[in-house]
Every structure is written in C-alpha cells, then in structure tokens.
Design a protein around this motif. Structure first.
Motif, PDB file in Angstrom:
ATOM      1  N   SER A   1     -15.292 -38.876  21.326  1.00  0.00           N
ATOM      2  CA  SER A   1     -16.203 -38.627  20.198  1.00  0.00           C
ATOM      3  C   SER A   1     -16.650 -37.173  20.093  1.00  0.00           C
ATOM      4  CB  SER A   1     -17.424 -39.552  20.261  1.00  0.00           C
ATOM      5  OG  SER A   1     -17.021 -40.904  20.168  1.00  0.00           O
ATOM      6  N   SER A   2     -15.884 -36.269  20.655  1.00  0.00           N
ATOM      7  CA  SER A   2     -16.200 -34.845  20.500  1.00  0.00           C
ATOM      8  C   SER A   2     -15.521 -34.311  19.242  1.00  0.00           C
ATOM      9  CB  SER A   2     -15.773 -34.057  21.725  1.00  0.00           C
ATOM     10  OG  SER A   2     -16.643 -34.335  22.808  1.00  0.00           O
TER      11      SER A   2
ATOM     12  N   THR B   1     -12.485 -27.401  28.982  1.00  0.00           N
ATOM     13  CA  THR B   1     -12.802 -28.818  28.963  1.00  0.00           C
ATOM     14  C   THR B   1     -14.062 -29.075  28.155  1.00  0.00           C
ATOM     15  OG1 THR B   1     -11.850 -29.073  31.170  1.00  0.00           O
ATOM     16  CG2 THR B   1     -13.313 -30.821  30.407  1.00  0.00           C
ATOM     17  N   LEU B   2     -13.964 -29.980  27.189  1.00  0.00           N
ATOM     18  CA  LEU B   2     -15.130 -30.485  26.480  1.00  0.00           C
ATOM     19  C   LEU B   2     -15.380 -31.902  26.963  1.00  0.00           C
ATOM     20  CD1 LEU B   2     -14.469 -29.504  22.732  1.00  0.00           C
ATOM     21  CD2 LEU B   2     -15.422 -28.100  24.567  1.00  0.00           C
ATOM     22  N   GLY B   3     -16.615 -32.199  27.351  1.00  0.00           N
ATOM     23  CA  GLY B   3     -16.965 -33.549  27.748  1.00  0.00           C
ATOM     24  C   GLY B   3     -17.041 -34.477  26.544  1.00  0.00           C
ATOM     25  N   ASN B   4     -17.774 -35.559  26.687  1.00  0.00           N
ATOM     26  CA  ASN B   4     -17.941 -36.523  25.612  1.00  0.00           C
ATOM     27  C   ASN B   4     -19.092 -36.117  24.694  1.00  0.00           C
ATOM     28  OD1 ASN B   4     -15.932 -38.136  26.829  1.00  0.00           O
ATOM     29  ND2 ASN B   4     -17.451 -39.107  28.146  1.00  0.00           N
ATOM     30  N   ASN B   5     -18.942 -36.438  23.402  1.00  0.00           N
ATOM     31  CA  ASN B   5     -20.001 -36.206  22.417  1.00  0.00           C
ATOM     32  C   ASN B   5     -20.432 -34.743  22.344  1.00  0.00           C
ATOM     33  OD1 ASN B   5     -20.735 -39.143  23.872  1.00  0.00           O
ATOM     34  ND2 ASN B   5     -20.570 -39.168  21.630  1.00  0.00           N
ATOM     35  N   VAL B   6     -19.454 -33.859  22.379  1.00  0.00           N
ATOM     36  CA  VAL B   6     -19.699 -32.423  22.221  1.00  0.00           C
ATOM     37  C   VAL B   6     -19.380 -32.047  20.778  1.00  0.00           C
ATOM     38  CG1 VAL B   6     -18.945 -30.105  22.909  1.00  0.00           C
ATOM     39  CG2 VAL B   6     -19.178 -31.914  24.631  1.00  0.00           C
ATOM     40  N   LEU B   7     -20.253 -31.280  20.160  1.00  0.00           N
ATOM     41  CA  LEU B   7     -19.999 -30.770  18.815  1.00  0.00           C
ATOM     42  C   LEU B   7     -19.777 -29.269  18.894  1.00  0.00           C
ATOM     43  CD1 LEU B   7     -19.818 -31.041  15.742  1.00  0.00           C
ATOM     44  CD2 LEU B   7     -22.298 -30.743  15.662  1.00  0.00           C
ATOM     45  N   VAL B   8     -18.594 -28.824  18.504  1.00  0.00           N
ATOM     46  CA  VAL B   8     -18.274 -27.401  18.419  1.00  0.00           C
ATOM     47  C   VAL B   8     -18.224 -27.052  16.936  1.00  0.00           C
ATOM     48  CG1 VAL B   8     -16.562 -25.611  18.917  1.00  0.00           C
ATOM     49  CG2 VAL B   8     -16.975 -27.449  20.578  1.00  0.00           C
ATOM     50  N   GLY B   9     -19.146 -26.213  16.492  1.00  0.00           N
ATOM     51  CA  GLY B   9     -19.238 -25.859  15.083  1.00  0.00           C
ATOM     52  C   GLY B   9     -18.106 -24.956  14.630  1.00  0.00           C
TER      53      GLY B   9
END
Length: 200
Positions: A55-56, A73-81
């Motif tokens: 869900s990222s 690495t992006l974990g879970n529920n990360v939002l990158v604008g």
C-alpha cells in the motif's frame, strides 16, 4: 503495463499493484501488494535492489535509485509525493515524504516520520521515528540534527565529515584538487553508467 514498465526482466510486480504506463522500472525492483507507482516515476536499481512495500505510493515524476552498496527500501504505507529523489535509503512504515523531498544514500527514516515539502535528509543521516523535518529544512547526521536551510555553516560542519564524494562515488576529496572533484566524479560515474547500460 506497457513495455517500459517491463523493460527489466528482474522487476517483480505484485498482481494487486498498479504501475502506470509511463513509469520506468529498471533492474531489481519489487513492487508489493496494493502499491501504486504513478506516471513518470523512475525506479532504477543500479547494483542494489529497490523494494516498495504494501500500500505504498510513489507519485508522479519521483526518482528512486539504489546503488551497488545501498538498497532503496520503502516500508508499508509510505507516501512519496511528486518530484522526490530517494537514493540508497531505508524508509520505515507509515512515513510521509512530501513533494520535492530529497533523501540521500545511507539515510534511514524511522516509522511515522514526516518529511515536509522540499526537506532534505542527507547522507548517512538517521531520522528518528515520529520526527518531523519542516518545509525546506535539512536533517543531517546520526542522530539527525534538523536545521533550517539558512544555517549553512552548521549543516556543513556535520555534512563535511560524512564525505559525500567518497561514500557515493568513491572519490577522495582530499586527494583531488578542489576544482577536479567534480571531474573525477563525472568520469568515474559516466564509466559505470556506460558499462551498465551496454550490458543491459
């Protein structure tokens, strides 16, 4: 997905994820369940791996890059604008990365942190869980000092010791004359990119 998103045979995209047609995934990139990669995003694994958690979201025109010594690495529920640049960094779960944020090699951002518009997290910097880096401010060091951009001398006092040319490009700042550091960086990195692209 079109041919650009499948350019890399090593990309591993979960069936429930969405990758926009104009996104580019190059190298060992993993996109987890229900993750979204938006139009114009570029994920380039240069020797290391990139992984995007459950869900990222990576929004329009952001660039994620790994290196031979630093995965991204992006974990879970990360939002990158939109218009962000993340290189060789580790982002824990539930982190908000606002528009225009830059995060450099070896940085680690703790769970629940908030990086506001145009914030910078410098090389080998550790942002603690739940911390906020305000709009345009700079996090530098381990543990991070979070400083306004007008405090260049204070930022440089920490940043200089992190040795960006050596850690990112393998160029010794002390051995090179100051006016040739960029020349050595570009020559070395261009050769690496040329070898990599000829081999792909």
């Amino acid at each position: 997905m079109n041919s650009r998103t499948r350019r890399s045979a090593r990309a591993n995209i979960h069936p429930s994820a969405h990758v926009a047609e104009t996104a580019v995934l190059d190298g060992a990139v993993t996109v987890g369940p229900q993750a979204v990669i938006c139009h114009g995003a570029v994920l380039v694994a240069e020797g290391g791996c990139i992984s995007v958690g459950h869900s990222s979201i990576v929004m329009e025109n952001s660039v994620l890059r790994s290196t031979s010594f630093a995965d991204c690495t992006l974990g879970n529920n990360v939002l990158v604008g939109p218009h962000c640049h993340l290189s060789g960094c580790q982002i824990e779960d539930e982190v908000f990365v606002a528009t225009g944020v830059s995060i450099f090699n070896g940085a680690h951002v703790g769970q629940g942190a908030e990086l506001r518009i145009n914030a910078v997290v410098h090389l080998s910097t550790r942002v603690p869980c739940g911390a906020t880096v305000p709009i345009g401010w700079v996090a530098v060091g381990d543990p991070a000092q979070i400083l306004p951009p007008d405090q260049h001398d204070a930022i440089w006092a920490v940043q200089k010791g992190l040795d960006f040319p050596m850690k990112v490009f393998g160029v010794d700042r002390q051995a090179a004359a100051q006016d040739s550091v960029v020349k050595r960086i570009t020559e070395r990195y261009a050769q690496f990119l040329l070898r990599r692209n000829k081999g792909s």
